[in-house]
Write a protein that holds these residues in place. Structure first.
Motif, short mmCIF file in Angstrom:
data_model
loop_
_atom_site.label_atom_id
_atom_site.label_comp_id
_atom_site.label_asym_id
_atom_site.label_seq_id
_atom_site.Cartn_x
_atom_site.Cartn_y
_atom_site.Cartn_z
N SER A 110 0.81 -1.23 0.00
CA SER A 110 0.00 0.00 0.00
C SER A 110 0.84 1.28 0.00
CB SER A 110 -0.93 -0.01 1.21
OG SER A 110 -0.20 -0.15 2.41
N PHE A 111 2.14 1.16 -0.25
CA PHE A 111 3.09 2.27 -0.37
C PHE A 111 3.41 2.93 0.98
CE2 PHE A 111 0.41 3.00 -4.41
CZ PHE A 111 0.95 1.88 -5.03
N ASN A 112 2.35 3.24 1.78
CA ASN A 112 2.53 3.85 3.11
C ASN A 112 3.30 5.16 3.06
OD1 ASN A 112 1.17 1.66 4.06
ND2 ASN A 112 2.75 0.98 5.49
N LEU A 113 3.03 5.98 2.06
CA LEU A 113 3.59 7.33 2.01
C LEU A 113 2.67 8.28 2.75
CD1 LEU A 113 4.63 7.45 -1.76
CD2 LEU A 113 6.04 6.79 0.20
N LEU A 114 3.24 9.32 3.36
CA LEU A 114 2.43 10.31 4.06
C LEU A 114 1.97 11.36 3.06
CD1 LEU A 114 4.45 10.76 7.38
CD2 LEU A 114 2.48 9.30 6.92
N PRO A 115 0.66 11.49 2.85
CA PRO A 115 0.15 12.36 1.78
C PRO A 115 0.45 13.84 1.98
CG PRO A 115 -1.64 11.55 3.16
CD PRO A 115 -0.42 10.80 3.57
N SER A 116 0.64 14.27 3.23
CA SER A 116 0.88 15.69 3.49
C SER A 116 2.33 16.10 3.26
CB SER A 116 0.47 16.02 4.93
OG SER A 116 1.26 15.28 5.85
N LEU A 117 3.23 15.11 3.10
CA LEU A 117 4.65 15.39 2.89
C LEU A 117 4.99 15.33 1.40
CD1 LEU A 117 6.36 13.31 5.72
CD2 LEU A 117 5.51 15.67 5.80
N GLU A 120 10.33 14.23 -1.42
CA GLU A 120 11.62 14.33 -0.73
C GLU A 120 11.46 14.12 0.77
OE1 GLU A 120 14.93 17.57 -1.27
OE2 GLU A 120 13.62 18.20 0.37
N GLN A 121 10.45 14.73 1.37
CA GLN A 121 10.23 14.58 2.81
C GLN A 121 9.89 13.14 3.18
OE1 GLN A 121 7.20 17.59 3.12
NE2 GLN A 121 8.63 19.17 3.84
N ASN A 122 9.11 12.46 2.34
CA ASN A 122 8.82 11.04 2.58
C ASN A 122 10.09 10.20 2.55
OD1 ASN A 122 5.89 9.90 2.79
ND2 ASN A 122 5.70 11.68 1.44
N VAL A 123 10.96 10.49 1.59
CA VAL A 123 12.21 9.73 1.48
C VAL A 123 13.11 9.98 2.69
CG1 VAL A 123 14.34 9.48 0.13
CG2 VAL A 123 12.12 9.58 -1.03
N LEU A 124 13.11 11.20 3.19
CA LEU A 124 13.98 11.56 4.32
C LEU A 124 13.43 11.09 5.67
CD1 LEU A 124 15.02 15.19 3.35
CD2 LEU A 124 16.51 13.19 3.51
N GLN A 165 5.31 3.75 -5.61
CA GLN A 165 6.09 2.61 -5.14
C GLN A 165 7.59 2.85 -5.36
OE1 GLN A 165 5.99 0.66 -2.85
NE2 GLN A 165 4.93 -1.21 -3.50
N ARG A 166 7.94 3.61 -6.40
CA ARG A 166 9.34 3.99 -6.60
C ARG A 166 9.82 4.88 -5.45
NH1 ARG A 166 11.64 4.20 -12.05
NH2 ARG A 166 10.45 2.83 -13.42
N VAL A 167 8.96 5.80 -5.01
CA VAL A 167 9.29 6.63 -3.86
C VAL A 167 9.51 5.75 -2.62
CG1 VAL A 167 8.50 8.46 -2.31
CG2 VAL A 167 8.06 8.63 -4.77
N ALA A 168 8.64 4.76 -2.45
CA ALA A 168 8.77 3.85 -1.30
C ALA A 168 10.08 3.08 -1.36
CB ALA A 168 7.58 2.88 -1.27
N ILE A 169 10.52 2.70 -2.55
CA ILE A 169 11.81 2.01 -2.69
C ILE A 169 12.95 2.96 -2.36
CG2 ILE A 169 13.39 0.94 -4.36
CD1 ILE A 169 10.89 -0.22 -5.74
N ALA A 170 12.87 4.21 -2.84
CA ALA A 170 13.89 5.21 -2.50
C ALA A 170 13.96 5.42 -0.99
CB ALA A 170 13.60 6.52 -3.22
N ARG A 171 12.79 5.49 -0.36
CA ARG A 171 12.74 5.66 1.10
C ARG A 171 13.38 4.46 1.80
NH1 ARG A 171 6.83 5.57 3.37
NH2 ARG A 171 7.10 3.44 2.60
N ALA A 172 13.14 3.26 1.28
CA ALA A 172 13.71 2.06 1.89
C ALA A 172 15.23 2.01 1.76
CB ALA A 172 13.09 0.81 1.26
N LEU A 173 15.76 2.61 0.70
CA LEU A 173 17.20 2.55 0.43
C LEU A 173 17.99 3.70 1.03
CD1 LEU A 173 17.11 1.54 -3.35
CD2 LEU A 173 17.68 0.04 -1.42
#
Length: 272
Positions: A110-117, A120-124, A165-173
């Motif tokens: 489900s990606f689990n990104l924060l919609p208000s960020l 870049e902020q999600n990755v950090l 999902q690419r953002v989620a992968i960047a966040r994971a790495l």
């Protein structure tokens, strides 16, 4: 877009720890007595750094429990778990939380990104949660590796599912973790987008030296991995080195055919 090979100095784990993750005699039981559910029944496993492992099996076979115990999200009833040579089984919750934030990455269906960020902020976010100074240069580096360097100021709602999902992968790495745990990372994506995401995970292993453990029900997804572990009734029932999707599906079919109770569960998974 492929992942760019990072500098050698930032790449490899400590050489004296041969394995990124080790499980020894791991059991997980829920409840007691005759009604107890044995989700894991003695898992022994060692996965090397820079490897890609897929974990397969029908609903109720122990896949999710395996991932949760391996990632320190759940505690085994018996046995030990090591991450990067560090035993995590007896750690306090605070210490374990700090370790997960600093040394593990997660990619979810489900990606689990924060919609208000912003992107870049999600990755950090993992850096902030770990108490480290946010490194914007590192964030842009991993966003470039997943082909989204021009989306840093966007918000998740402005991106497609595949881009999220690419953002989620960047966040994971971003923290250069010991292990990236991926739980059905392509489950919410169409076939073409799923293939792009799986290629990114594969390249994270090949180009960046990442270690990926992916739970999936999809033989096509599993075909990107170096090895496939088949779980049945809480135990590793079979293993297969990197193989095409049709061979993985055939092996899964043979496994469920030997266990009638699994056959119905596997059919239900395939119908989803």
């Amino acid at each position: 877009m492929g992942l760019r090979r990072r500098r050698q100095t930032a790449a490899a784990p400590a050489p004296h720890h041969a394995h990124a993750i080790e499980l020894h005699g791991v059991q997980r039981r829920y409840g007691r007595g005759r009604t107890a559910v044995h989700a894991l029944r003695g898992i022994d496993l060692a996965l090397p750094h820079g490897s890609f492992t897929a974990v397969m099996g029908p609903s109720g076979c122990g896949k999710s429990t395996f991932l949760q115990c391996a990632a320190g999200l759940d505690r085994p009833t018996a046995g030990t778990v090591k991450l990067g040579g560090t035993e995590i089984t007896g750690m306090s919750e605070n210490t374990l939380t700090a370790l997960r934030r600093a040394r593990l990455g997660f990619v979810f269906q489900s990606f689990n990104l924060l919609p208000s960020l912003t992107v870049e902020q999600n990755v950090l976010l993992p850096m902030r949660l770990a108490g480290a100074r946010p490194d914007r240069h590192r964030a842009h580096e991993v966003l470039a590796q997943v082909g989204l360097e021009d989306r840093a100021r966007r918000r998740p709602g402005e991106l497609s599912g595949g881009q999220q999902q690419r953002v989620a992968i960047a966040r994971a790495l971003v923290t250069r973790p010991d292990v990236v745990f991926a739980d059905e990372p392509t489950g919410a994506l169409d076939t073409n987008t799923a293939a792009e995401v799986l290629t990114l995970l594969r390249q994270a292993v090949d180009a960046l030296g990442a270690t990926v453990v992916m739970v999936t029900h999809d033989p096509v997804a599993a075909s990107h991995a170096d090895r496939v572990l088949f779980l049945a009734d809480g135990a590793i029932a079979d293993r297969l080195l990197r193989s095409p999707a049709h061979e993985i599906a055939e092996r899964m079919s043979r496994l469920t055919a030997r266990t009638p109770a699994l056959a119905g569960a596997w059919a239900a998974e395939e119908a989803r």
